[in-house]
Design a protein around this motif. Structure first.
Motif, PDB file in Angstrom:
ATOM      1  N   ARG A   1       0.944  -1.264  -0.036  1.00 14.39           N
ATOM      2  CA  ARG A   1       0.084  -0.205  -0.049  1.00 14.39           C
ATOM      3  C   ARG A   1       0.812   1.456   0.153  1.00 14.39           C
ATOM      4  N   ASN A   2       2.264   1.304   0.124  1.00 12.36           N
ATOM      5  CA  ASN A   2       3.041   2.431   0.526  1.00 12.36           C
ATOM      6  C   ASN A   2       3.624   2.893  -0.779  1.00 12.36           C
ATOM      7  N   ARG A   3       2.827   2.895  -1.970  1.00 12.72           N
ATOM      8  CA  ARG A   3       3.089   3.463  -3.135  1.00 12.72           C
ATOM      9  C   ARG A   3       2.122   4.120  -3.715  1.00 12.72           C
ATOM     10  N   ALA A   4       2.239   4.798  -4.825  1.00 17.18           N
ATOM     11  CA  ALA A   4       1.252   5.282  -5.624  1.00 17.18           C
ATOM     12  C   ALA A   4       0.672   4.102  -6.512  1.00 17.18           C
ATOM     13  N   ARG A   5      -0.613   4.314  -7.101  1.00 23.91           N
ATOM     14  CA  ARG A   5      -1.224   3.362  -7.762  1.00 23.91           C
ATOM     15  C   ARG A   5      -0.669   3.409  -9.129  1.00 23.91           C
ATOM     16  N   ARG A   6      -0.522   2.127  -9.851  1.00 23.89           N
ATOM     17  CA  ARG A   6       0.230   2.160 -11.248  1.00 23.89           C
ATOM     18  C   ARG A   6      -1.040   2.355 -12.043  1.00 23.89           C
ATOM     19  N   SER A   7      -0.518   2.863 -13.446  1.00 19.28           N
ATOM     20  CA  SER A   7      -1.668   2.859 -14.448  1.00 19.28           C
ATOM     21  C   SER A   7      -2.354   1.638 -14.788  1.00 19.28           C
ATOM     22  N   GLY A   8      -3.639   1.607 -14.659  1.00 19.97           N
ATOM     23  CA  GLY A   8      -4.309   0.411 -15.258  1.00 19.97           C
ATOM     24  C   GLY A   8      -4.669  -0.503 -13.867  1.00 19.97           C
ATOM     25  N   GLU A   9      -4.188  -0.337 -12.757  1.00 22.99           N
ATOM     26  CA  GLU A   9      -4.337  -1.122 -11.626  1.00 22.99           C
ATOM     27  C   GLU A   9      -5.813  -1.049 -11.184  1.00 22.99           C
TER      28      GLU A   9
END
Ligand code: NAD
Length: 265
Positions: A192-200
């Motif tokens: 959870r300790n990161r930005a969402r990646r494109s398309g997730e």
């Protein structure tokens, strides 16, 4: 071929008779003029075993014996009960509606194997509204570009065991299908300790109280968002859907069927 109904009434066996859904399904079968309750099963040791059912029956523990007297089983139990329930249904040549959630890939493979011998309908949600919602989500995901993010939020009663709910995963699957990808490849889990990646596609699960099940699919663009929500006000909607599915499934040839087929979507 499935077992032809031996009388004009479809004989139904309910698995998980002592559970929240089992009780709602037994009532829905009794209220449906197309169906006759042929019996109901609980795990040995449960307080519901031996209790009275409509039609002078009582709750038993032996699904294999019951299968021979049924055209269709409705199974809302627990993942650990699935293998035995599939075996019983196959031995008795009895169609099977599986509403249990929290199923693994191995469980789905077992359902596929059973579906070579009997008609099986597996649905993480048997409500009309959720089946329609899944179709809408697939369409929305197909139309909105990959620059729109998709998040799925769900709320259930405090005793629910699996998370995300089977319905949330079903909706995630519909969104992934709309985008032409596999949910397993785009599901945002754990880290959870990161930005969402494109398309997730992300999931959030809330637990508490007696909520029968709320699901929201959020489609999030830059400067605008769409929220598609289904709220279950009672378990009766799942029970009615499961009973309608059982009436539709009884007597069908072996194979794996869906709620979308039952409802003609
Ligand atoms: P519950 O715990 O109240 O009831 C499950 C019942 O199954 C219990 O009484 C348990 O003792 C019984 N059981 C367990 N193993 C058994 C076995 N081998 N044979 C017979 N009975 C057995 O749970 P619930 O709220 O009724 O939900 C049951 C399942 O249905 C869960 O997986 C839930 O997520 C799912 N569910 C699906 C839908 C849907 O629309 N598909 C809707 C609601 C709930």
């Amino acid at each position: 071929m499935g077992k032809p109904a031996s009388s004009s009434l479809i004989r139904v066996g309910v698995l998980g008779a002592g559970g929240r859904m089992g009780a709602a399904i037994i009532a829905a079968v009794a209220a449906d003029p197309r169906l006759r309750l042929a019996g109901a099963v609980e795990r040995a040791g449960h307080t519901a075993v031996g209790s009275a059912l409509p039609g002078g029956l009582s709750v038993c523990t032996n699904s294999s014996a019951l299968a021979h007297n049924c055209d269709v089983f409705i199974d809302f139990t627990a993942p650990g009960a699935l293998a035995g329930n599939l075996d019983s249904a196959c031995l008795g040549n009895c169609a099977l509606v599986v509403g249990t959630t929290g199923l693994t890939a191995a469980d789905h493979a077992a359902i596929d194997r059973a579906a070579r011998h009997i008609a099986v309908l597996q649905a993480a949600n048997t409500a009309l509204g959720v089946t329609l919602l899944a179709a809408l989500v697939e369409q929305a995901a197909a139309r909105l570009g990959a620059d729109w993010d998709i998040e799925i939020a769900e709320l259930h009663h405090r005793d629910k065991r699996d998370a995300p709910s089977g319905t949330a995963l079903l909706l995630g699957d519909a969104a992934a299908r709309g985008r032409g990808v596999r949910l397993a490849d785009v599901e945002a889990t754990g880290d959870r300790n990161r930005a969402r990646r494109s398309g997730e596609i992300g999931f959030a699960s809330l637990r508490g109280g007696s909520a029968a099940g709320d699901h929201s699919v959020l489609l999030l663009g830059d400067g605008e968002r769409i929220e598609l929500t289904h709220r279950a006000e009672s378990r009766d909607i799942f029970a009615r859907g499961a009973v309608g599915a059982a009436a539709w499934l009884a007597g069908r040839p072996p194979g794996r069927y869906t709620m979308a087929q039952v409802l003609g979507f």
